[in-house]
Design a protein around this motif. Structure first.
Motif, short mmCIF file in Angstrom:
data_model
loop_
_atom_site.label_atom_id
_atom_site.label_comp_id
_atom_site.label_asym_id
_atom_site.label_seq_id
_atom_site.Cartn_x
_atom_site.Cartn_y
_atom_site.Cartn_z
N LYS A 1 22.80 35.58 57.14
CA LYS A 1 24.05 35.28 57.84
C LYS A 1 23.82 35.15 59.34
CE LYS A 1 26.85 37.72 54.40
NZ LYS A 1 27.79 38.83 54.17
N TYR A 2 24.50 34.14 59.93
CA TYR A 2 24.35 33.85 61.35
C TYR A 2 25.72 33.64 61.97
CZ TYR A 2 19.58 32.73 59.81
OH TYR A 2 18.34 32.79 59.25
N ILE A 3 25.81 33.97 63.27
CA ILE A 3 27.04 33.68 64.01
C ILE A 3 26.66 32.88 65.25
CG2 ILE A 3 26.94 35.91 65.25
CD1 ILE A 3 30.05 35.78 65.29
N GLU B 1 26.31 31.00 56.47
CA GLU B 1 25.72 31.87 55.46
C GLU B 1 24.92 31.04 54.45
OE1 GLU B 1 27.08 34.96 51.89
OE2 GLU B 1 28.36 34.67 53.64
N THR C 1 23.32 31.95 69.40
CA THR C 1 23.22 32.27 67.98
C THR C 1 22.62 33.66 67.78
OG1 THR C 1 22.26 31.59 65.87
CG2 THR C 1 20.95 31.16 67.81
N ARG C 2 23.14 34.37 66.79
CA ARG C 2 22.62 35.67 66.42
C ARG C 2 22.58 35.78 64.89
NH1 ARG C 2 21.24 35.60 70.74
NH2 ARG C 2 21.52 37.04 72.49
N LYS C 3 21.47 36.33 64.38
CA LYS C 3 21.33 36.60 62.96
C LYS C 3 21.73 38.06 62.73
CE LYS C 3 17.81 36.67 59.30
NZ LYS C 3 16.38 36.45 58.99
N TYR C 4 22.81 38.28 61.99
CA TYR C 4 23.29 39.65 61.84
C TYR C 4 23.05 40.22 60.44
CZ TYR C 4 27.55 37.53 59.81
OH TYR C 4 28.45 36.81 59.05
N GLU C 5 22.61 39.38 59.51
CA GLU C 5 22.15 39.84 58.21
C GLU C 5 21.04 38.90 57.77
OE1 GLU C 5 24.86 40.72 55.02
OE2 GLU C 5 26.29 41.72 56.34
N GLU C 6 20.40 39.23 56.67
CA GLU C 6 19.25 38.44 56.23
C GLU C 6 19.58 36.97 56.04
OE1 GLU C 6 15.54 39.21 53.19
OE2 GLU C 6 17.56 39.60 52.46
N GLU D 1 37.28 34.06 65.82
CA GLU D 1 36.39 34.73 64.87
C GLU D 1 37.10 34.98 63.55
OE1 GLU D 1 34.42 38.18 62.91
OE2 GLU D 1 36.38 38.20 63.87
#
Length: 661
Positions: free
Chosen positions: A237-239, A192, A230-235, A289
């Motif tokens: 934030k990344y997972i 984040e 990798t995935r961006k799930y908010e402006e 997680e």
């Protein structure tokens, strides 16, 4: 054993032959006198070796005879012909005997009489002798891995007479397979950008898309270097899903992404920082997680700009070396205040408690919240088991107020008056090890936390509302900001405003350290409520005896690498005085940080202070403590002052070395 001795004797013969050849060369080249002396010494060496060999053989023979007398024929035969490595050790860990297979493992090295503890770290002899453990998995010996099976043969009443047989079963191939499986397991990583909004607001509007793209590019490039999904799930934030082997490397490199992201500069006034949470060691992706979420929340609660790895219950910390950035908006203060009012209205009674050896920040925060709760027509009590010289003047003045009759209670009264609908508010503390009385916490089902310290590993879980802001100068500042949102036109007594202002004074060292715009705004608000700065100054006045004691502590200080370390004399058992001495040491030219030890009964407390050049929080956190970059503390148990001092010096040395890397 014959093979072993043949090797031992053969090795000695080789050495003797080499020495004889060297003496012969000396004589041939004319060094007659030196040669004759060497021959004499050589003769004495031969005699010594013969006697030593005979002695060792006799000792072995005696041991074998004594040992064999305790075993039947079948057991003796089994031991001699055992197809895998085996050794026999005494109760002190010294090696008494080993078979040919064990000698092969050691590649012919003679280890007779050596201690097993220095050879195999994973083996614990004490657990074997106590009957607690007899199997040790994946113990490393030389370059191979073994399962060690231990058996106590001579189990007499005297532990010194016990003989332990160790059987070694080679599991190197299995170990490598298991290790490979572990290294290829997937872990969860949450990233984040913790100050995203603040960074964007400080840059020109036409450059905002560029810096957003650069942040995303840096994080995506980092994910690719880890071969991560990798995935961006908010402006902001990344997972990431990453294999364990890459996390191991990142831990060795101390998560360089924290430094790389900080180098982004497109005219932004604030450096870009990340909070990273890694979850590993779980038995399922869902568990990892959860670990990652917990780790990231802890990183954010400690001020951000750091990575935390949660492996089961074990936590590892990386980064956290920059100052917390003050948040300019008071939106969260308003939201928390409104939520707290709802909780207070739903409660039958409200209890307020602080930390061990409460300071003025703790007391002022408690008093400020008491006034708000009282204005909401709810019964409110402040739990105060302990007092000290630093809070005594202001505490006596508060108690003299008519409104405070029966407000201050002890922990026993607190527990007796609690019910299921009672609300416990913890101020200036969130750690189980530092609350005034943990029994009060355990007896409460509804807990609220208001604190400004960086989140520690033993934080109190299950709080229904938690307001931990590491950027704040003090808890008194947080409480002051909430008061206008809790009760409209709140009437605060002058002494209550002074208590809150005094709390800010203490934790900012008279507005010199960790002071932001909101700190001055809070002080201004308290001044309008009637806080008199002269009266606040009087709360910090010392008597002559206290002043001399503090001077005595300062006099004992020694300086290492611009860091002062002092130890309180045995007759001084006041942690507040130790903290004050640590503050005073910073006034000396050239001192960048200070640490003061004080022993109280069987505990040793250390107070750390700095002027921001040295991060005392990181140093003391490695010793089980915590706090802020400029102000932290730690506690030791069951060790001496000298041992605690060595631990601190090691921690300082490690901090300096890491800073130089």
């Amino acid at each position: 054993m014959d093979n072993k001795y043949n090797y031992f004797i053969t090795s000695n013969k080789m050495y003797m032959i080499i020495i004889a050849v060297l003496i012969l060369i000396l004589i041939i080249y004319g060094h007659t006198l030196v040669g004759m002396i060497s021959v004499t010494l050589y003769g004495l060496l031969v005699v010594y070796n013969i006697k030593n060999t005979k002695y060792r053989k006799s000792e072995w023979k005696k041991f074998i005879e004594d040992f064999s007398a305790k075993l039947d024929n079948a057991t003796r035969t089994t031991l001699v012909k055992l197809p895998f490595p085996m050794t026999i050790i005494g109760a002190d860990g010294d090696i008494l005997w080993y078979n040919q297979n064990f000698l092969t493992v050691l590649k012919g090295e003679d280890i007779l009489g050596k201690n097993i503890k220095g050879m195999i770290k994973e083996f614990n002899l004490r657990q074997v002798l106590d009957g607690k453990e007899n199997v040790f998995r994946y113990a490393k010996l030389r370059s191979r891995y073994y399962d060690i099976y231990a058996n106590v043969v001579d189990a007499t009443e005297n532990s010194k007479d016990k003989i332990v047989i160790l059987y070694f079963y080679d599991v190197t191939d299995v170990y490598k397979i298991v290790e490979n499986i572990e290294l290829n397991k997937e872990t969860a990583m949450l990233i984040e950008v913790d100050n995203f909004d603040d960074v964007i607001k400080t840059i020109d509007e036409d450059k905002r898309p560029l810096i957003i793209a650069e942040i995303e590019r840096t994080i995506n490039s980092y994910a690719q270097s880890l071969n991560a999904m990798t995935r961006k799930y908010e402006e902001n934030k990344y997972i990431l899903s990453v294999q364990n082997k890459y996390i191991e490397k990142e831990m060795e490199k101390k998560f360089e992404i924290l430094d790389n992201i900080r180098e982004i500069n497109m005219g932004n006034k604030f450096a870009v920082t990340l909070s990273v949470g890694v979850g590993r060691g779980g038995d399922s992706p869902m568990k990892n997680e959860r670990y990652a979420v917990s780790a990231k929340e802890l990183a954010l609660g400690r001020g951000g700009d750091q990575a935390i790895v949660k492996n089961g219950e074990k936590l590892s910390f990386y980064g956290g070396k920059t100052k917390e950035v003050e948040k300019r908006t008071k939106v969260r203060a308003r939201v928390i205040a409104h939520a707290l009012v709802d909780l207070i209205n739903e409660s039958s009674k409200v209890f307020i408690m602080g930390h061990i050896n409460p300071d003025i920040d703790c007391l002022g925060s408690a008093v400020g919240l008491y006034r708000a709760v009282n204005s909401l027509q709810k019964d409110c009590y402040i739990m105060f088991d302990q007092t000290n010289n630093s809070v005594k003047p202001i505490l006596e003045k508060i108690k003299s107020e008519e409104d405070y009759e029966g407000v201050f209670i002890n922990s026993r009264e607190c527990i007796e008056n609690m019910d299921e609908n009672s609300l416990l508010i913890l101020v200036d503390v969130h750690s189980r090890g530092y609350v005034q009385n943990i029994s009060v916490v355990d007896n409460s089902k509804r807990i609220v936390i208001v604190d400004h310290h960086r989140k520690s590993t033993d934080f109190i879980e299950g709080a229904i509302l938690s307001y931990i802001e590491a950027y704040a100068s003090s808890t008194a500042e947080l409480v002051t900001e909430m008061l206008p949102y809790m009760v409209e036109k709140l009437k605060v007594k002058a002494i209550e405003a002074e208590a809150l202002l005094a709390g800010i004074f203490v934790d900012t060292k008279n507005f010199c350290v960790k002071t932001g715009v909101r700190t001055f705004e809070a002080a201004s608000f308290l001044r309008r409520l009637g806080a008199d700065t002269i009266d606040v100054k009087k709360f910090f006045a010392d008597d002559l005896d206290t002043y001399l004691k503090r001077a005595e502590i300062i006099k004992s200080a020694k300086v290492f690498n611009n860091i002062a370390i002092a130890i309180c004399p045995e007759e001084i058992e006041d942690p507040v005085l130790a903290a004050q001495a640590a503050d005073e040491l910073l006034n000396i030219t050239g001192i960048q940080a200070s640490f003061v030890f004080v022993k109280i009964k069987d505990e040793i407390l250390v107070s750390g202070r700095s002027l921001a050049d040295v991060n005392v929080q990181i140093i003391l956190e490695s010793l089980g403590g915590g706090g802020h970059m400029t102000m932290a503390g730690a506690k030791f148990k069951s060790i001496t002052i000298d041992e605690a001092l060595e631990k601190l010096k090691d921690a300082i040395g490690k901090y300096i070395r890491e800073g130089e890397e």
